[in-house]
Every structure is written in structure tokens, then in C-alpha cells.
Design a protein around this motif. Sequence first.
Motif, PDB file in Angstrom:
ATOM      1  N   LEU A  44       0.833  -1.202   0.000  1.00  0.00           N
ATOM      2  CA  LEU A  44       0.000   0.000   0.000  1.00  0.00           C
ATOM      3  C   LEU A  44       0.871   1.256   0.000  1.00  0.00           C
ATOM      4  CD1 LEU A  44      -3.037   1.046   0.471  1.00  0.00           C
ATOM      5  CD2 LEU A  44      -2.321   1.327   2.852  1.00  0.00           C
ATOM      6  N   ARG A  45       0.432   2.287  -0.739  1.00  0.00           N
ATOM      7  CA  ARG A  45       0.968   3.645  -0.638  1.00  0.00           C
ATOM      8  C   ARG A  45      -0.219   4.596  -0.612  1.00  0.00           C
ATOM      9  NH1 ARG A  45       4.723   1.020   0.197  1.00  0.00           N
ATOM     10  NH2 ARG A  45       6.910   1.325  -0.389  1.00  0.00           N
TER      11      ARG A  45
ATOM     12  N   LEU B 215      -3.270   3.559  -2.977  1.00  0.00           N
ATOM     13  CA  LEU B 215      -3.125   2.539  -4.006  1.00  0.00           C
ATOM     14  C   LEU B 215      -2.609   1.269  -3.349  1.00  0.00           C
ATOM     15  CD1 LEU B 215      -3.290   2.078  -7.124  1.00  0.00           C
ATOM     16  CD2 LEU B 215      -0.808   2.411  -7.138  1.00  0.00           C
ATOM     17  N   ALA B 216      -3.372   0.192  -3.516  1.00  0.00           N
ATOM     18  CA  ALA B 216      -2.952  -1.119  -3.034  1.00  0.00           C
ATOM     19  C   ALA B 216      -2.585  -1.970  -4.238  1.00  0.00           C
ATOM     20  CB  ALA B 216      -4.071  -1.785  -2.239  1.00  0.00           C
ATOM     21  N   VAL B 217      -1.665  -2.900  -4.056  1.00  0.00           N
ATOM     22  CA  VAL B 217      -1.327  -3.826  -5.131  1.00  0.00           C
ATOM     23  C   VAL B 217      -1.241  -5.230  -4.557  1.00  0.00           C
ATOM     24  CG1 VAL B 217       1.175  -3.580  -4.897  1.00  0.00           C
ATOM     25  CG2 VAL B 217       0.206  -4.254  -7.096  1.00  0.00           C
ATOM     26  N   LEU B 218      -1.780  -6.176  -5.296  1.00  0.00           N
ATOM     27  CA  LEU B 218      -1.722  -7.580  -4.895  1.00  0.00           C
ATOM     28  C   LEU B 218      -1.660  -8.443  -6.147  1.00  0.00           C
ATOM     29  CD1 LEU B 218      -4.856  -8.257  -5.592  1.00  0.00           C
ATOM     30  CD2 LEU B 218      -5.261  -7.546  -3.235  1.00  0.00           C
TER      31      LEU B 218
ATOM     32  N   CYS C 218       5.506  -5.263  -4.929  1.00  0.00           N
ATOM     33  CA  CYS C 218       5.605  -4.204  -3.917  1.00  0.00           C
ATOM     34  C   CYS C 218       5.649  -2.856  -4.617  1.00  0.00           C
ATOM     35  CB  CYS C 218       6.816  -4.397  -3.008  1.00  0.00           C
ATOM     36  SG  CYS C 218       8.377  -4.674  -3.855  1.00  0.00           S
ATOM     37  N   LEU C 219       5.271  -1.816  -3.882  1.00  0.00           N
ATOM     38  CA  LEU C 219       5.185  -0.457  -4.405  1.00  0.00           C
ATOM     39  C   LEU C 219       6.370   0.385  -3.945  1.00  0.00           C
ATOM     40  CD1 LEU C 219       1.381   0.124  -3.804  1.00  0.00           C
ATOM     41  CD2 LEU C 219       2.496  -0.092  -6.040  1.00  0.00           C
ATOM     42  N   PHE C 220       6.632   1.443  -4.699  1.00  0.00           N
ATOM     43  CA  PHE C 220       7.748   2.358  -4.407  1.00  0.00           C
ATOM     44  C   PHE C 220       7.336   3.757  -4.840  1.00  0.00           C
ATOM     45  CE2 PHE C 220      11.707   4.090  -6.675  1.00  0.00           C
ATOM     46  CZ  PHE C 220      12.139   4.810  -5.572  1.00  0.00           C
ATOM     47  N   ARG C 221       7.508   4.732  -3.946  1.00  0.00           N
ATOM     48  CA  ARG C 221       7.290   6.126  -4.306  1.00  0.00           C
ATOM     49  C   ARG C 221       8.637   6.836  -4.308  1.00  0.00           C
ATOM     50  NH1 ARG C 221       2.456   8.226  -1.779  1.00  0.00           N
ATOM     51  NH2 ARG C 221       1.560   6.928  -3.382  1.00  0.00           N
TER      52      ARG C 221
END
Length: 650
Positions: free
Chosen positions: A95-96, A103-106, A141-144
Motif C-alpha cells: 500500500l501507498r 493505491l494497493a497492489v496484490l 511491492c510499491l515504491f514512491r
Amino acid sequence: MQNQNRIKSKCWRGLGIIALTFLSAGMVLPASSAQTIKPTPNAIKALPNFIQTSLDFRALRSGDWLVLDKKALRLLTADGLERASYKVRAKHFDLRENDNHALAVLIDSDTQHALPIQVQDGKLRLAMEMPAPSSSLESSCLFRDAQQLTHLFVIAKDGHAQQWLLDAAKPRLVRNMALPANVKFCEVDDQTETLYINEEHFGLWAYSAQSESSVARRAVLLRQPYGRLLSGAHTIQGISGGIAVLDEAGTSISVLRAAQQEWKLAENLSKKNYATWPQHAGLLRSHETAKTITFYLRDDDKKSWFALNAKSLAKNSSSKQKDEVIPVLIPQAQTEEMSRLGDAADDPAIWRHPKDSKLSRVLGTNKKQGLLVYDLEGKQTQLLEVGRLNNVDVRQNIQWQDSNSDVAISTQRDDNSLVVFDIDANGMVKETSRIATGMEKIYGTCLYQPNRGGLEAFVNDKDGLVQHWRIERKNGTYVGTQLRHFKIATQPEGCVVDDKNARLFIGEEKRGVWLANADAATNTSDNKPLQLIAKVDQHLHADVEGLALYHGKQASYLLVSSQGDSSYVIYDAQAPFAYRGKFRIGFNTSRGIDGSSETDGIEVSSANFGAPYEDGIFIVQDGHKHLPDGAQNFKYIDWKQIARALRLTY
């Protein structure tokens, strides 16, 4: 729901079964100082009952909960009432959050597609369709990044990974990566731009999440006998400034703090110190506040979870020096890619059209092919296949005895010569002459146009030899006369001359930038040392590569490519050569241009080239072409943007 069972949201990174709390502000301990946490005697139920059977969840800033169970991803109120759901089977999510949405990602267990789910206005919806993967996905996984752009990492079972940019209507592939096989979990620390992945049965690795960095891994925590893990890293959880690792045996949590590209064991949470600990531990999650971190473990046997306090550690009172904030600037254009893969592009130079600046040209060397010529839109207009060229420089309107001309000169690594090119009034380039230097490994060069007239050149060798040449035009060809030579201790390359003030700046890759008098009458020699005006490990990070000079109406600046940290450093071009700041080059998402990194050559001009380069243009070689992956090229940046970011007068 009673008030004591309601949990307020403060930077939750996820939750699980057993909560272990300790103070954490800036604590970095050597491995020998790591402490084993002693539990407090009483377990405390601290999480809402409606999350008891969840697989994974996060608390949102709004006070709502994002919860994953066996059937769906659900958005719940603080009281457990469902606001929205998205039907999916998945194991966990990342999540970010922004100010107005999350924004969630799975990974969908049925389709193996990565699903970016937008959380906004009490609704859940698919943010965009990701391309179908070519192989089974294992983790995401997410990255900002520093530009506040959102990236997605997806990793397949075979280790093939991709980095996607999600800040548009459609996802855009940034780069491909080769990672270990069977990576079950990944986490990104946005602050340090570090991607962590667990290699099954072996341990934890760190990569740079910044796409402009090379895909080189660093060991963080490995299994015995290579490290302290009993049998590998089972699951991981990112924390501010570090990472937490659950051992594959499921018996201990290692809390690691990152410092100077190394990781120190700060705390160790061991099963033997707790009366209750899951027999088969699953996810590891954490909740951070300004003073504490609480860890949560999911009990895969009981499929439920509860909170357990741990003894808090003393807060580290030492103040941590803040890192310099490095602005990220946006390129306006990029050239077409090299026609050779690998390390090909090297050094740019600028030729300004005498009547219409918009018809100016950028010259760029290809170390595997020759000299390329581009317009200000980045379109290739010429290719001169003249062999392996390294550096290039240009001077215009040079007065000879019988004529005047515009000239480019480049180092040729096949025959160790200086190649001289004529440039006509339309920007067409042609080879005219070659001057033998007698060097063994020719490397860098720069031109000098003395106030007294004529043309001179400095050329260097990989062994540190620097030669000074006078170039003359005779019967339509160019000849050279060596005026002097001197030596630098180790390998140089980039150099630039301030013609008006007869100053030669030359970069020694591992040490810094040297200053010498460009006038041959000064008789610089081996026994007369040069002046080191900028040192590596202050603001520069080896290798020191390209050098360039910006001559404004009010001030002049020396720009240096700091290859080791993919930044561009600016100094005053006159004594005492004060440091003015540094910047990096990031994405231009609207034009589909990636950033730049590991730059070799650079060039800058203060001339007006038309919008958006009215106050000058800065050109850099890009060591890694992405968005998508490709051969190297050059990026263009307007000077106004640089001056504004670093508050430079010009």
C-alpha cells in the motif's frame, strides 16, 4: 465496538498476530550491541475483532481499514462496517497513500495478474490493467520515488522482475531485472530508495529501487555460515530506515538499521523469550509512531491474531545529521538511442547555428562506432563511422591565416589520435584530419581558444599523462604541434577550458577536479603540482567524469558529473570555487523520458537556443536507458530549471 478496541491510524505498514513494541528513534547499534527483547508479562488485545481472521490488512489515514480475506479485498470503517469490496483471491498486499487516495497492489492467485487497486471516496476499483505476465508471479511491492511517482515491482518465480511506472492512465515498463528465483516477499524503503527481497532458504538482499542505478545486489542478512540467520529469511517488513526479518525457522525477528550502505543489527526478538509465539508464523507487519515500532506476526495455524507487548528499549539520544536534499529535475528531450548496445555513448558537445539557433546541433560520441549528430529535438541527422571515439569538443569561428572555420575534435581509441572535424554553416560535420599523439591509451580531450587567437587542445591518457597541443590549418588540413606535457597521479578523463581566463579544469576520476593555467607559457610540469579545487567524498562521488562551463552575464559555473551518485555538481568557476549545489535528472512522464544515471560526458551552453532553452541548455550522457530498456542516449535540460532549483544568479 468498545473504544478500547478501536485503533487509530498512524503510519501503519500492516498488521499480524503478535505485537512486539520497542522505542526506535534513530537507533543504530553495532551487532555486538544488539539486545534481545524481554517480554512484558501481560498480553494486550489491541486490534479490532473484525480483523481476527484476515490474511493481511492496513489502517488508513482516514481511520478506515483495508482488509484482505480469502474472498476479497475489503474497505471497512473503524467499526468494521464494509464500505466497499473487490473480489479477489490473494495472499497479501502492499500500500501507498496520497493525500486524497491510496493505491494497493496484490497478485491475483487465480490469474497471476498484478492488480493495482485504487482506494478513493469510499470505493475500491481497478486503477489500471497490467499486461499479462509471461511467467507465474510470486511477489509485488510499491515504491514512491523522490518525484513522488509511484512504481510497481513484480517478481516472477524464476527471478524475472519488472519495474513499472503507474502514474498515468496505462502502466509503462521502466526496466527489466534479474533477481534470485523464488522471491516470496519484497519491500521498498522509499526514503533510502532500497528494494529488499528475500531469497528462499538463503537470506535477504538489497537492490536500488531507483531505476537509473545498476542492478547490483548487496547482502543484508544471510543464513549460516554466511550470516546469523538459522535457515534463511521467511518474511520481511520494511521500517523507516531499515528492515525487519523473520527467520525461516519462525523463531526470531532481526531488526536491522541501514547506515552508509550497511546494515547493523539493532534488536533481536526471540521466541524463547515469549510464553506465546506462533508455531507456524506467517506475515510480519509493523506499526510505527514517532517513538515506537510495533511488530505483528500472523499465526497460520490458529488463523487469528492477538497483541503481545514487549519491553521498550531506551531511545537513542544522538542526533542524526540530515542528508542534503538533492532536487530532481526534468529533461525536456532525449536523443535517439545508440545503434550499439552496452557502454557506447560517452561525451556530448554543442554547435550553435550562426543565424538560427533552433537549427543548432549536438555532437555525441559512440565508443563503439563513431560520431553522431543530433538536432535540438534529439533526432539523429548524421552518423560518421570513424571508429571508437571517446571525448569530443567544439570551438566556433576560429581565425586562421587564410580563413575561419568551426571545428570539432575527438579522441580516437583505435589509433590513439586526435580526429579533427570541420562543421559547415548548416551544421554538417565531416572528418578532415588526424593528429597522432603517441599515447598508448588515449582518453579525454578539450579545446582551448586563446585570446591571442588560434586553437589549442588538451588530451589525456589513462595513465595520467596530459599533453598540450597547438592545432594549425595548412592547405585545407590540420596539423598539431605538442607544446608541453604533465602528469596526474591516476586516471583522468573529463576536462574543460575557460578560454577568457586561461583556466584548465581537469578531472581525476578517483580524486577530484584539478586547476591549471591553460597558457603553455606557465610551463606546468611534473614537479609543479596542480591545485585540487574539488575533492571526491565531499560533494563528488567517484568517478569524476564530464566537466563543463556555463558563462552567464553575472556569473560563471563549473559543472561536474559525479558518476558515483548519479548527480551533477555545480561550483563557482572562479576562486575560491565555492560549492553551489547538486541535482539529479528524473522522469519526464508526459514525454516518456526516463532520468539519467552513471553519466560520463556533459556539456552546457549559455546561448539562447529558443524555447525552452532561452537561457541555455545542459546535455548529459545517460548510462542506463529505461522507460523502456534500450541503448544509451543523451538527455537535454534547460538551464532555467537548474538555476531555479539551486538559486543561481546568471
